[in-house]
Design an enzyme around this catalytic site. Structure first.
Site, PDB file in Angstrom:
ATOM      1  CB  CYS A 109      -0.951   0.000   1.187  1.00 24.85           C
ATOM      2  SG  CYS A 109      -1.989  -1.465   1.242  1.00 24.85           S
ATOM      3  CG  HIS A 233      -2.593   3.330   2.468  1.00 27.75           C
ATOM      4  ND1 HIS A 233      -3.223   3.027   1.283  1.00 27.75           N
ATOM      5  CD2 HIS A 233      -2.752   2.243   3.277  1.00 27.75           C
ATOM      6  CE1 HIS A 233      -3.727   1.802   1.372  1.00 27.75           C
ATOM      7  NE2 HIS A 233      -3.463   1.315   2.566  1.00 27.75           N
ATOM      8  CG  ASN A 263      -6.553  -0.605   1.750  1.00 22.47           C
ATOM      9  OD1 ASN A 263      -5.878  -0.224   0.795  1.00 22.47           O
ATOM     10  ND2 ASN A 263      -6.027  -1.096   2.855  1.00 22.47           N
TER      11      ASN A 263
HETATM   12  O1  UT7 Z   1      -3.469  -1.183   3.888  1.00 21.60           O
HETATM   13  C1  UT7 Z   1      -2.892  -1.842   4.936  1.00 21.60           C
HETATM   14  C2  UT7 Z   1      -3.733  -2.958   5.336  1.00 21.60           C
HETATM   15  N1  UT7 Z   1      -4.718  -2.882   6.294  1.00 21.60           N
HETATM   16  C3  UT7 Z   1      -4.955  -2.007   7.279  1.00 21.60           C
HETATM   17  O2  UT7 Z   1      -4.381  -0.991   7.409  1.00 21.60           O
HETATM   18  C4  UT7 Z   1      -5.980  -2.382   8.269  1.00 21.60           C
HETATM   19  C5  UT7 Z   1      -5.592  -1.997   9.668  1.00 21.60           C
HETATM   20  N2  UT7 Z   1      -6.560  -2.419  10.635  1.00 21.60           N
HETATM   21  C6  UT7 Z   1      -7.814  -1.931  10.687  1.00 21.60           C
HETATM   22  O3  UT7 Z   1      -8.199  -1.094   9.900  1.00 21.60           O
HETATM   23  C7  UT7 Z   1      -8.706  -2.407  11.815  1.00 21.60           C
HETATM   24  O4  UT7 Z   1      -7.920  -3.102  12.748  1.00 21.60           O
HETATM   25  C8  UT7 Z   1      -9.871  -3.299  11.326  1.00 21.60           C
HETATM   26  C9  UT7 Z   1     -10.874  -2.451  10.554  1.00 21.60           C
HETATM   27  C10 UT7 Z   1      -9.348  -4.414  10.457  1.00 21.60           C
HETATM   28  C11 UT7 Z   1     -10.593  -3.878  12.546  1.00 21.60           C
HETATM   29  O5  UT7 Z   1     -11.036  -2.831  13.382  1.00 21.60           O
HETATM   30  P1  UT7 Z   1     -10.708  -2.876  14.953  1.00 21.60           P
HETATM   31  O6  UT7 Z   1     -11.387  -1.740  15.552  1.00 21.60           O
HETATM   32  O7  UT7 Z   1      -9.230  -2.962  15.094  1.00 21.60           O
HETATM   33  O8  UT7 Z   1     -11.433  -4.185  15.385  1.00 21.60           O
HETATM   34  P2  UT7 Z   1     -10.797  -5.440  16.110  1.00 21.60           P
HETATM   35  O9  UT7 Z   1      -9.830  -6.140  15.211  1.00 21.60           O
HETATM   36  O10 UT7 Z   1     -10.345  -4.990  17.433  1.00 21.60           O
HETATM   37  O11 UT7 Z   1     -12.066  -6.358  16.213  1.00 21.60           O
HETATM   38  C12 UT7 Z   1     -13.171  -5.994  16.984  1.00 21.60           C
HETATM   39  C13 UT7 Z   1     -14.273  -7.027  16.744  1.00 21.60           C
HETATM   40  C14 UT7 Z   1     -13.775  -8.461  16.687  1.00 21.60           C
HETATM   41  O12 UT7 Z   1     -14.677  -9.248  17.402  1.00 21.60           O
HETATM   42  P3  UT7 Z   1     -14.317  -9.798  18.862  1.00 21.60           P
HETATM   43  O13 UT7 Z   1     -13.078 -10.623  18.668  1.00 21.60           O
HETATM   44  O14 UT7 Z   1     -14.079  -8.567  19.678  1.00 21.60           O
HETATM   45  O15 UT7 Z   1     -15.546 -10.567  19.226  1.00 21.60           O
HETATM   46  C15 UT7 Z   1     -13.855  -8.807  15.220  1.00 21.60           C
HETATM   47  O16 UT7 Z   1     -14.119 -10.179  15.001  1.00 21.60           O
HETATM   48  O17 UT7 Z   1     -14.892  -6.770  15.475  1.00 21.60           O
HETATM   49  C16 UT7 Z   1     -15.034  -7.992  14.782  1.00 21.60           C
HETATM   50  N3  UT7 Z   1     -15.072  -7.738  13.348  1.00 21.60           N
HETATM   51  C17 UT7 Z   1     -16.186  -7.413  12.713  1.00 21.60           C
HETATM   52  N4  UT7 Z   1     -17.462  -7.236  13.143  1.00 21.60           N
HETATM   53  C18 UT7 Z   1     -18.380  -6.893  12.224  1.00 21.60           C
HETATM   54  C19 UT7 Z   1     -14.052  -7.786  12.458  1.00 21.60           C
HETATM   55  N5  UT7 Z   1     -14.511  -7.492  11.232  1.00 21.60           N
HETATM   56  C20 UT7 Z   1     -15.839  -7.256  11.357  1.00 21.60           C
HETATM   57  C21 UT7 Z   1     -16.853  -6.908  10.463  1.00 21.60           C
HETATM   58  N6  UT7 Z   1     -18.095  -6.730  10.935  1.00 21.60           N
HETATM   59  N7  UT7 Z   1     -16.619  -6.727   9.138  1.00 21.60           N
END
Ligand code: UT7
Length: 323
Positions: A109, A233, A263
């Site tokens: 990215c 990004h 993204n």
């Molecule tokens: O370009 C470079 C590549 N990527 C990135 O830069 C991504 C970087 N990371 C992020 O943007 C965020 O970490 C995410 C958007 C991927 C996740 O957001 P978060 O606020 O960090 O959530 P989390 O990983 O702390 O997860 C919170 C909860 C989890 O459930 P539990 O384990 O707390 O029960 C996930 O399973 O949210 C759950 N979750 C979802 N819930 C509904 C993960 N994806 C989803 C979803 N819908 N699509």
């Protein structure tokens, strides 16, 4: 350093719009969660990396008033090449009728900014006119049944024409880097799907982006207040906000396309730049701060001076013409 200028820009997005409601209908997710946690409302799926690249490049060439054969350097940043061999840039080079060099660059990215810095260095070394394209079709390497990644990624391409000039340097400072010890927090094996430790990537991304952006601001002797447009990004609006706050850049100065593109990896900064330029958000002399991060874990920042005083671009006769 030799002068350079961005003389054209363009973007390309596939036609198929995939909304949060589309995911809501078939995955355990919700529009509310996706918007609140990422800032993404919809993304586009479809096309090929080379096809999108050609389309965005044609628009950039048109804007620059140039033809493909006037380009002697093509840098295609991509994480999702159409084939392993040859480089996707070969197809793009052929379809645009470019001359001279072409190569793919994979900095994930951070690819667009890596590509821009590389192209400007090669203009300094004697090339005359470059196309820098970021193009990715990550929907093809994303498991559309995995809510952790499916909602995040979209397809698209952004391109710029950069020309050597007799005027001011384009890039006032740059910072390219990588921490290879972090390869396992975001990867995609051959034939597989993207695997990501989202929370960890988030944490590292904020830190890497802030530190890298601070380095280029210092190197360029520019304050955050002097930045007209911040082009980060586009992975997550919360990452962008956290970075913007730490740098002291208010949201009115962000270039954001994430809400309607998701993204798009190497394409994201090129798309955001093109949309901002089309919207008239840039005028000659403005300072632009680019900052990207991605799998690797890579990062890339640059302070760019937009436009500048009218200057003659360098005439024909660069390295490509010797062939
Ligand atoms: O370009 C470079 C590549 N990527 C990135 O830069 C991504 C970087 N990371 C992020 O943007 C965020 O970490 C995410 C958007 C991927 C996740 O957001 P978060 O606020 O960090 O959530 P989390 O990983 O702390 O997860 C919170 C909860 C989890 O459930 P539990 O384990 O707390 O029960 C996930 O399973 O949210 C759950 N979750 C979802 N819930 C509904 C993960 N994806 C989803 C979803 N819908 N699509």
């Amino acid at each position: 350093m030799r002068g350079a200028q961005i003389t054209g820009w363009g973007l390309s997005l596939p036609d198929t719009v995939v909304t949060n409601a589309d995911f809501e209908a078939r995955l355990d997710t919700s529009d509310k969660w996706i918007v609140e946690r990422t800032g993404i409302k919809e993304r586009r799926h479809g096309g090929t990396t080379s096809g999108l690249a050609v389309e965005s490049a044609r628009r950039a060439l048109e804007r620059a008033g140039r033809r493909g054969q006037e380009i002697d350097l093509l840098v295609l940043a991509t994480t999702s090449p159409d084939q392993t061999v040859p480089a996707t840039s070969s197809w793009v080079h052929h379809q645009l009728g470019c001359r001279g060099a072409a190569f793919d660059l994979n900095a994930a990215c951070a690819g667009f900014v890596y590509g821009l810095v590389t192209a400007v260095a090669l203009l300094d070394a004697g090339h005359e006119r470059a196309l820098v394209i970021g193009s990715d079709t990550l929907s093809q390497i994303t498991d559309q049944n995995d809510r952790n990644t499916a909602v995040l990624f979209g397809d698209g391409s952004g391109a710029v024409v950069v020309e050597a000039t007799e005027g001011e340097p384009l890039i006032l400072a740059h910072d390219l880097g990588l921490d290879g010890s972090l390869t396992r927090i975001l990867y995609c094996d051959r034939g597989g799907f993207i695997v990501m430790e989202g929370r960890e990537v988030f944490r590292k991304a904020v830190r890497a982006t802030v530190e890298s952006a601070e380095r280029v601001l210092k190197q360029a002797d520019v304050t955050a207040e002097e930045i007209t447009l911040f082009i980060p990004h586009q992975a997550n609006i919360r990452i962008i906000d956290a970075v913007g706050q730490r740098l002291g850049i208010d949201p009115a100065r962000y270039a954001i396309c994430l809400d309607h593109t998701g993204n798009t990896s190497a394409a994201s900064c090129g798309i955001a730049l093109s949309e901002a330029a089309d919207a008239g958000r840039l005028k000659d002399g403005d300072l632009v701060l680019f900052s990207g991060f991605g799998a690797g874990m890579t990062w890339a920042s640059a302070v760019v001076r937009w436009g500048g005083a009218p200057v003659a671009t360098i005439g024909a006769g660069g390295p490509g013409e010797r062939e």
